[in-house]
Design a protein around this motif. Sequence first.
Motif, PDB file in Angstrom:
ATOM      1  N   GLY A 315       9.565   2.803  23.672  1.00 23.40           N
ATOM      2  CA  GLY A 315      10.446   3.941  23.916  1.00 23.40           C
ATOM      3  C   GLY A 315      11.584   4.127  22.953  1.00 23.40           C
ATOM      4  O   GLY A 315      12.282   5.143  23.012  1.00 23.40           O
ATOM      5  N   SER A 316      11.810   3.164  22.056  1.00 22.41           N
ATOM      6  CA  SER A 316      12.946   3.283  21.144  1.00 22.41           C
ATOM      7  C   SER A 316      12.752   2.367  19.949  1.00 22.41           C
ATOM      8  O   SER A 316      11.992   1.383  20.025  1.00 22.41           O
ATOM      9  CB  SER A 316      14.244   2.903  21.858  1.00 22.41           C
ATOM     10  N   LEU A 352      11.509   7.220  31.269  1.00 18.74           N
ATOM     11  CA  LEU A 352      12.881   7.700  31.123  1.00 18.74           C
ATOM     12  C   LEU A 352      13.328   8.483  32.352  1.00 18.74           C
ATOM     13  O   LEU A 352      14.482   8.389  32.778  1.00 18.74           O
ATOM     14  CB  LEU A 352      13.004   8.594  29.882  1.00 18.74           C
ATOM     15  N   ALA A 353      12.407   9.245  32.924  1.00 15.85           N
ATOM     16  CA  ALA A 353      12.759  10.070  34.074  1.00 15.85           C
ATOM     17  C   ALA A 353      13.128   9.235  35.291  1.00 15.85           C
ATOM     18  O   ALA A 353      13.805   9.705  36.211  1.00 15.85           O
ATOM     19  CB  ALA A 353      11.601  11.011  34.416  1.00 15.85           C
ATOM     20  N   ARG A 354      12.706   7.964  35.319  1.00 13.95           N
ATOM     21  CA  ARG A 354      12.946   7.102  36.475  1.00 13.95           C
ATOM     22  C   ARG A 354      14.043   6.074  36.231  1.00 13.95           C
ATOM     23  O   ARG A 354      14.298   5.235  37.081  1.00 13.95           O
ATOM     24  CB  ARG A 354      11.643   6.347  36.822  1.00 13.95           C
ATOM     25  N   ARG A 355      14.710   6.131  35.093  1.00  9.21           N
ATOM     26  CA  ARG A 355      15.584   5.027  34.700  1.00  9.21           C
ATOM     27  C   ARG A 355      16.942   5.043  35.384  1.00  9.21           C
ATOM     28  O   ARG A 355      17.459   3.998  35.786  1.00  9.21           O
ATOM     29  CB  ARG A 355      15.779   5.051  33.183  1.00  9.21           C
ATOM     30  N   TYR A 356      17.562   6.203  35.513  1.00  9.45           N
ATOM     31  CA  TYR A 356      18.949   6.260  35.979  1.00  9.45           C
ATOM     32  C   TYR A 356      19.046   6.804  37.402  1.00  9.45           C
ATOM     33  O   TYR A 356      18.230   7.629  37.815  1.00  9.45           O
ATOM     34  CB  TYR A 356      19.782   7.137  35.035  1.00  9.45           C
ATOM     35  N   PRO A 357      20.062   6.366  38.151  1.00 14.72           N
ATOM     36  CA  PRO A 357      20.217   6.841  39.529  1.00 14.72           C
ATOM     37  C   PRO A 357      20.656   8.301  39.577  1.00 14.72           C
ATOM     38  O   PRO A 357      21.465   8.757  38.766  1.00 14.72           O
ATOM     39  CB  PRO A 357      21.308   5.910  40.087  1.00 14.72           C
ATOM     40  N   ARG A 440      20.699  10.226  25.151  1.00 16.09           N
ATOM     41  CA  ARG A 440      20.604   9.232  24.073  1.00 16.09           C
ATOM     42  C   ARG A 440      19.230   8.581  24.085  1.00 16.09           C
ATOM     43  O   ARG A 440      18.628   8.336  23.038  1.00 16.09           O
ATOM     44  CB  ARG A 440      21.710   8.201  24.255  1.00 16.09           C
ATOM     45  N   ASP A 441      18.695   8.312  25.264  1.00 20.45           N
ATOM     46  CA  ASP A 441      17.360   7.716  25.367  1.00 20.45           C
ATOM     47  C   ASP A 441      16.292   8.675  24.847  1.00 20.45           C
ATOM     48  O   ASP A 441      15.328   8.259  24.200  1.00 20.45           O
ATOM     49  CB  ASP A 441      17.056   7.354  26.820  1.00 20.45           C
ATOM     50  N   ARG A 442      16.471   9.952  25.150  1.00 16.43           N
ATOM     51  CA  ARG A 442      15.506  10.950  24.650  1.00 16.43           C
ATOM     52  C   ARG A 442      15.540  11.008  23.119  1.00 16.43           C
ATOM     53  O   ARG A 442      14.504  11.127  22.457  1.00 16.43           O
ATOM     54  CB  ARG A 442      15.794  12.317  25.260  1.00 16.43           C
TER      55      ARG A 442
END
Length: 554
Positions: A315-316, A352-357, A440-442
């Motif tokens: 992913g990065s 990525l869609a599931r990473r952050y609350p 930033r992840d995107r």
Amino acid sequence: MSGAPVIPAEVHRSLRDTFGIRHLREGQQEVIARVLKGKDTLAIMPTGAGKSLCYQLPALHLEGTTVVISPLISLMKDQARKLEEAGVAAEQLNSAVPKREQDASMERIADAQSEIVFATPERLGDPEFLQTLQRQRIALLVVDEAHCISQWGHDFRPAFLEISQALEALGRPPVLALTATATREVVEDILQQLGRAKMHVVNTGIFRPNLRLQVVQSTNEDEKFLQLRDALSKARGCGIVYTATVKACEELHRCLGAPGESVAMYHGKLSANERHDNQDRFMRGDARVMIATNAFGMGIDKPDIRFVIHYQMPGSPEAYYQEAGRAGRDGEVADCVLLFFRKDRQVQQFFLARRYPSSDDLRQVCDVMQHAGVPLHTTQISERLPQVPRNRVAVALKLLCDGGIARSDRQREWSLKPGKRGERQILGGLAADYEAKAERDREALERMVFYAQTGFCRWRVLLEYFDEPLPFLDRCGCCDNCLRPLVRPAPLIKSTEIRLPAPPPPAARFRPGDVVRVARYGEGRVAQVTGDQVTVLFPDRCKRSFLADYVQSS
């Protein structure tokens, strides 16, 4: 090392007599000198640069105990064993150690008999462990794989958030943080999370000219698998094949293992015993190829890995460098290959869609704390929210704490602050703070796509991403794009040589009911023939599918 800090003579003697090393590598001397003086330091050094020595050597000369926080149980075990063989008193506390041995370790720590103590970040949430350390003089606290503490990092682990509170409880001892990679945002976040804004950074650079970077374009899954098989047939020595998903990991293990390739498998859904056994097989050389997700590899002390192949794009660039960098730790030439199928980008977008609350996650966590009426441990909150991944619960609690809504006590139990109920508007604002991280992840994912598709020097792309100066003028001389017009040793795979062959004819030889033989499995009967694959029913009533090339008429 002209201009390097001076290391006392007795430390040099320990380097030679205890570790059998005569000379320190680049960056090691500066880091060790700072640690001996009790100065906070963040060391960014590539895999294989000897980061562990930066605390192991000073620990022999510091007054008190050195505590090493690491997420890697296997690495703890390996390092503790090597230190004990060298005559250094070392303890390890983690879930893989039997309780009786842990109790004995705790007694030795309490009696100040241990020079180095290895522990997982989760262990810092154990009041007994923390109280035992509080009664000792802590000379140094080491944060290994420090990028895990940063929420900007590719491998963020919420348990690392315990470290800042533990530092306060232990009287703010000097800190040494270690990592192989860190962007500017990750460095700043590490310093903030540790509460050491003025921590000095020693960065020796990520460029490793012995790693030959290559990308091979794939147009479909069948072609990609053939490219992998081709690469493994040409590759010398042992190596790792990384997948992004457990499903792909298991499928590759089945397909590559069936014809007799020496493979092992490692992913987070295997039992601890299976992971341990498979890792040992690879480390001993009993398995030539490890098929693994990113659950495998951090801290693996195997210097002779000759290739790392990514079957699915990570992913990065941070994740890619960490994983590819496990090759060639002995300084010899190693191949780092990415098989790039653009559709694999969707897998990383899903992660990525599931990473952050979300604000809903925050609200649910608040509701649990409010209804409980008593402080709850992170595990208890997570158990009451089975629909929310545990990592997201931990991140949500940290976010609620930073936002002044929740608090934790000395036992690491959480509750809402008086008068706080988690109003929807406030929670929405807190969750919005993570949009910058998501963006930033995107961007990091798109930079990984650029790396895979670029015609420029691939080392240049990585170095620019990490804001590092170029150690070469024009061409690195060790990536496929720079090697292509030059006369150099051939890379592991040449994209121009890869051709999708016509469907293999051997399958036409088989019909359902035919008696056949497969190496390692013995005789069975053909149940089905599909394309180039033959499904065989064995006497144990188990069906297995094989490429027709590896099925023989009986």
